[in-house]
Each structure stands twice: as structure tokens, then as C-alpha cells.
Write a protein that holds these residues in place. Structure first.
Motif, PDB file in Angstrom:
ATOM      1  N   CYS A  59       2.412  -5.931  -1.859  1.00 39.75           N
ATOM      2  CA  CYS A  59       3.495  -5.627  -0.709  1.00 39.75           C
ATOM      3  C   CYS A  59       4.204  -6.358  -0.292  1.00 39.75           C
ATOM      4  O   CYS A  59       3.714  -6.409   0.478  1.00 39.75           O
ATOM      5  CB  CYS A  59       3.729  -3.934  -0.761  1.00 39.75           C
ATOM      6  N   GLU A  60       5.229  -7.365  -0.170  1.00 42.10           N
ATOM      7  CA  GLU A  60       5.998  -8.232   0.846  1.00 42.10           C
ATOM      8  C   GLU A  60       6.741  -7.951   1.347  1.00 42.10           C
ATOM      9  O   GLU A  60       6.583  -8.471   1.815  1.00 42.10           O
ATOM     10  CB  GLU A  60       6.403  -9.465  -0.451  1.00 42.10           C
ATOM     11  N   ARG A  61       6.983  -6.511   1.379  1.00 47.63           N
ATOM     12  CA  ARG A  61       8.122  -5.981   2.371  1.00 47.63           C
ATOM     13  C   ARG A  61       7.701  -5.594   3.789  1.00 47.63           C
ATOM     14  O   ARG A  61       6.204  -5.461   4.151  1.00 47.63           O
ATOM     15  CB  ARG A  61       7.847  -4.650   1.772  1.00 47.63           C
ATOM     16  N   HIS A  62       8.702  -6.025   4.511  1.00 47.41           N
ATOM     17  CA  HIS A  62       7.713  -6.369   5.807  1.00 47.41           C
ATOM     18  C   HIS A  62       8.954  -5.680   7.016  1.00 47.41           C
ATOM     19  O   HIS A  62       9.690  -5.732   6.860  1.00 47.41           O
ATOM     20  CB  HIS A  62       7.675  -7.779   6.317  1.00 47.41           C
ATOM     21  N   GLY A  63       7.752  -4.626   7.461  1.00 47.57           N
ATOM     22  CA  GLY A  63       9.192  -3.960   8.658  1.00 47.57           C
ATOM     23  C   GLY A  63       8.515  -4.607   9.890  1.00 47.57           C
ATOM     24  O   GLY A  63       7.797  -5.313  10.068  1.00 47.57           O
ATOM     25  N   TRP A  64       9.922  -4.072  10.862  1.00 45.12           N
ATOM     26  CA  TRP A  64       9.812  -4.600  12.228  1.00 45.12           C
ATOM     27  C   TRP A  64       8.823  -4.095  12.908  1.00 45.12           C
ATOM     28  O   TRP A  64       8.262  -4.969  14.421  1.00 45.12           O
ATOM     29  CB  TRP A  64      10.763  -4.944  12.740  1.00 45.12           C
ATOM     30  N   LEU A  65       8.656  -2.899  12.793  1.00 45.71           N
ATOM     31  CA  LEU A  65       7.253  -2.555  13.747  1.00 45.71           C
ATOM     32  C   LEU A  65       5.827  -2.818  12.815  1.00 45.71           C
ATOM     33  O   LEU A  65       4.846  -2.868  13.176  1.00 45.71           O
ATOM     34  CB  LEU A  65       7.892  -1.407  14.093  1.00 45.71           C
ATOM     35  N   THR A  66       5.648  -2.238  11.954  1.00 41.59           N
ATOM     36  CA  THR A  66       4.242  -2.342  10.697  1.00 41.59           C
ATOM     37  C   THR A  66       3.766  -3.299  10.344  1.00 41.59           C
ATOM     38  O   THR A  66       2.722  -3.368  10.073  1.00 41.59           O
ATOM     39  CB  THR A  66       5.061  -1.085  10.209  1.00 41.59           C
ATOM     40  N   GLY A  67       4.920  -4.660   9.758  1.00 42.11           N
ATOM     41  CA  GLY A  67       4.692  -5.797   9.764  1.00 42.11           C
ATOM     42  C   GLY A  67       4.179  -5.677   8.100  1.00 42.11           C
ATOM     43  O   GLY A  67       5.390  -4.693   7.838  1.00 42.11           O
ATOM     44  N   ARG A  68       4.091  -6.125   7.120  1.00 42.94           N
ATOM     45  CA  ARG A  68       3.404  -6.293   5.728  1.00 42.94           C
ATOM     46  C   ARG A  68       2.761  -5.017   5.436  1.00 42.94           C
ATOM     47  O   ARG A  68       2.156  -4.587   5.755  1.00 42.94           O
ATOM     48  CB  ARG A  68       3.153  -7.976   5.532  1.00 42.94           C
ATOM     49  N   CYS A  69       3.729  -4.141   3.913  1.00 41.51           N
ATOM     50  CA  CYS A  69       3.035  -2.980   4.200  1.00 41.51           C
ATOM     51  C   CYS A  69       2.098  -3.420   3.214  1.00 41.51           C
ATOM     52  O   CYS A  69       1.479  -4.486   2.770  1.00 41.51           O
ATOM     53  CB  CYS A  69       4.434  -2.825   2.642  1.00 41.51           C
ATOM     54  N   ARG A  70       0.808  -1.729   3.066  1.00 39.13           N
ATOM     55  CA  ARG A  70      -0.114  -2.019   3.086  1.00 39.13           C
ATOM     56  C   ARG A  70      -0.969  -1.974   0.803  1.00 39.13           C
ATOM     57  O   ARG A  70      -1.260  -1.595   0.584  1.00 39.13           O
ATOM     58  CB  ARG A  70      -1.348  -1.053   3.496  1.00 39.13           C
ATOM     59  N   GLN A  71       0.575  -1.756   0.335  1.00 39.62           N
ATOM     60  CA  GLN A  71       0.416  -0.927  -0.684  1.00 39.62           C
ATOM     61  C   GLN A  71      -0.218  -1.877  -1.483  1.00 39.62           C
ATOM     62  O   GLN A  71       0.376  -2.960  -1.830  1.00 39.62           O
ATOM     63  CB  GLN A  71       1.457  -0.230  -0.718  1.00 39.62           C
ATOM     64  N   THR A  72      -0.958  -1.621  -2.743  1.00 38.28           N
ATOM     65  CA  THR A  72      -1.373  -2.493  -3.907  1.00 38.28           C
ATOM     66  C   THR A  72      -1.427  -1.735  -4.460  1.00 38.28           C
ATOM     67  O   THR A  72      -2.020  -2.678  -5.780  1.00 38.28           O
ATOM     68  CB  THR A  72      -3.133  -2.704  -3.077  1.00 38.28           C
ATOM     69  N   GLU A  73      -1.318  -0.744  -4.912  1.00 39.82           N
ATOM     70  CA  GLU A  73      -0.664  -0.464  -5.764  1.00 39.82           C
ATOM     71  C   GLU A  73       0.915   0.610  -6.870  1.00 39.82           C
ATOM     72  O   GLU A  73       1.223   0.081  -4.878  1.00 39.82           O
ATOM     73  CB  GLU A  73      -1.868   0.938  -5.625  1.00 39.82           C
ATOM     74  N   LYS A  74       0.367   0.555  -7.888  1.00 44.55           N
ATOM     75  CA  LYS A  74       2.056   0.541  -8.422  1.00 44.55           C
ATOM     76  C   LYS A  74       3.255  -0.558  -7.953  1.00 44.55           C
ATOM     77  O   LYS A  74       4.619  -0.054  -7.467  1.00 44.55           O
ATOM     78  CB  LYS A  74       2.537   1.971  -7.759  1.00 44.55           C
ATOM     79  N   LEU A  75       2.447  -1.604  -7.730  1.00 44.61           N
ATOM     80  CA  LEU A  75       3.873  -3.071  -7.299  1.00 44.61           C
ATOM     81  C   LEU A  75       4.197  -3.188  -8.870  1.00 44.61           C
ATOM     82  O   LEU A  75       3.756  -3.044  -9.525  1.00 44.61           O
ATOM     83  CB  LEU A  75       3.091  -4.350  -7.346  1.00 44.61           C
ATOM     84  N   GLU A  76       5.593  -3.839  -8.379  1.00 48.26           N
ATOM     85  CA  GLU A  76       6.243  -3.984  -9.336  1.00 48.26           C
ATOM     86  C   GLU A  76       7.266  -5.843  -8.533  1.00 48.26           C
ATOM     87  O   GLU A  76       7.125  -5.956  -7.464  1.00 48.26           O
ATOM     88  CB  GLU A  76       8.285  -3.166  -9.288  1.00 48.26           C
ATOM     89  N   ALA A  77       7.618  -6.505  -9.940  1.00 50.65           N
ATOM     90  CA  ALA A  77       8.157  -7.276 -10.130  1.00 50.65           C
ATOM     91  C   ALA A  77       9.840  -7.684  -9.808  1.00 50.65           C
ATOM     92  O   ALA A  77      10.255  -6.331 -10.120  1.00 50.65           O
ATOM     93  CB  ALA A  77       7.982  -8.942 -10.692  1.00 50.65           C
ATOM     94  N   ASP A  78      10.591  -8.038  -8.995  1.00 53.14           N
ATOM     95  CA  ASP A  78      11.512  -7.930  -7.948  1.00 53.14           C
ATOM     96  C   ASP A  78      12.439  -9.168  -7.346  1.00 53.14           C
ATOM     97  O   ASP A  78      11.834  -9.195  -7.619  1.00 53.14           O
ATOM     98  CB  ASP A  78      11.307  -6.948  -6.494  1.00 53.14           C
ATOM     99  N   HIS A  79      13.793  -8.802  -7.984  1.00 53.93           N
ATOM    100  CA  HIS A  79      14.466  -9.892  -7.806  1.00 53.93           C
ATOM    101  C   HIS A  79      14.805  -9.896  -6.323  1.00 53.93           C
ATOM    102  O   HIS A  79      15.580  -8.902  -5.799  1.00 53.93           O
ATOM    103  CB  HIS A  79      16.008 -10.271  -8.417  1.00 53.93           C
ATOM    104  N   ILE A  80      15.036 -11.363  -5.428  1.00 54.68           N
ATOM    105  CA  ILE A  80      15.576 -10.900  -3.748  1.00 54.68           C
ATOM    106  C   ILE A  80      17.069 -11.285  -4.273  1.00 54.68           C
ATOM    107  O   ILE A  80      17.101  -9.715  -3.442  1.00 54.68           O
ATOM    108  CB  ILE A  80      14.748 -11.994  -3.582  1.00 54.68           C
TER     109      ILE A  80
END
Length: 152
Positions: A59-80
Motif C-alpha cells: 500500500c502506498e498510503r503514508h501517515g504522518w506518524l506511522t509512515g508507509r502502510c505495511r499492508q500487502t494483501e487486499k490491494l487495489e489500483a486507485d485513481h490519485i
């Protein structure tokens, strides 16, 4: 004929409403000429495969405190920039998000500073030579299907 049509207040109200709707449509057409969504709504399998490879299957989502999301399952292509808000369906406007982050994002349009932050962070994990720039909208063309703009 006009006197007969406007004799009832309901008919007069209906005609005024029709006239108002026609004027709103005309003003919109003048203000937004040729403004229409990309005819392709979903990412192709190949586009999804490319996006997943570029993102490293994460997952490419970044949080301010947590950094990049660690999820590697149930990934979806999304329009920015969301398709429903005029974004194109191409890999230069795509990102990989886990299901929960994709649902949380919904149809929100990112600010320019958010786009720049995505581009800067991608430099850390995208392979060398892959374009980092996000392209929100395709170039306006008249030919059908020529707005796709994918990169091989």
C-alpha cells in the motif's frame, strides 16, 4: 397561445423552471467546453500489474506518524485524482492502496502539495527510470480512445 400556457400558475412555474434549467446547461457548456470523463473507468490487468510492481506490492498510503502502510494483501489500483472528478485512467494517475485506505480516500481530490508529497515519497521505492510525476488529466483530444495515455 402564450396567454393560455401561462394562465395556470403551475404551467407558468413549469415553463420558468425549464427555462432556468436550459440556461444553467448553456452556462455550464460555455464554462466547461469538452469537459468529460475518460471513457475508460477501470484499470486494466496490465496497468494493475505494473502499478503493483512499481509499489513493491505494498500500500502506498503514508501517515504522518506511522509512515508507509505495511499492508500487502487486499490491494487495489486507485485513481490519485478520482475518475468521478475528472481524473484519467492511466498508470500516471494510479496508485496502489489497501482496501481500507482506498475506502477512506473515497472521491477526495488531493491538493497539489499532496501530489508533490506522493511524487517525493515514490523516489524511495519506485524502480529507477520509472516516471514519478502524477498526471491528473489526459490531454484533450477529439479522437475516441486516444486519451488513455499509458506508459509501456
Amino acid at each position: 397561445m402564450w396567454v393560455t400556457a401561462t394562465s395556470s400558475p403551475w404551467i407558468a412555474l413549469f415553463l420558468a423552471l425549464c427555462l432556468l434549467m436550459a440556461m444553467v446547461g448553456l452556462v455550464h457548456a460555455i464554462a466547461h467546453p469538452g469537459d468529460q470523463n475518460d471513457p475508460v473507468r477501470r484499470f486494466s490487468r496490465e496497468d494493475k500489474r505494473i502499478l503493483m510492481a512499481w509499489a513493491g506490492g505494498r500500500c502506498e498510503r503514508h501517515g504522518w506518524l506511522t509512515g508507509r502502510c505495511r499492508q500487502t494483501e487486499k490491494l487495489e489500483a486507485d485513481h490519485i485524482h478520482p475518475h468521478s472528478r475528472g481524473g484519467q485512467t492511466s498508470i500516471v494517475n494510479g496508485q496502489v492502496l489497501c482496501r481500507s485506505h482506498n475506502r477512506a480516500k473515497r472521491a477526495s481530490i488531493p491538493f497539489n502539495w499532496q501530489i508533490k508529497a506522493i511524487e517525493r515519497r515514490r523516489a524511495d521505492y519506485y524502480p529507477a527510470g520509472v516516471p514519478l510525476a502524477v498526471v491528473r488529466h489526459a490531454a484533450r483530444t477529439t479522437a475516441k480512445g486516444s486519451r488513455r495515455g499509458t506508459i509501456a
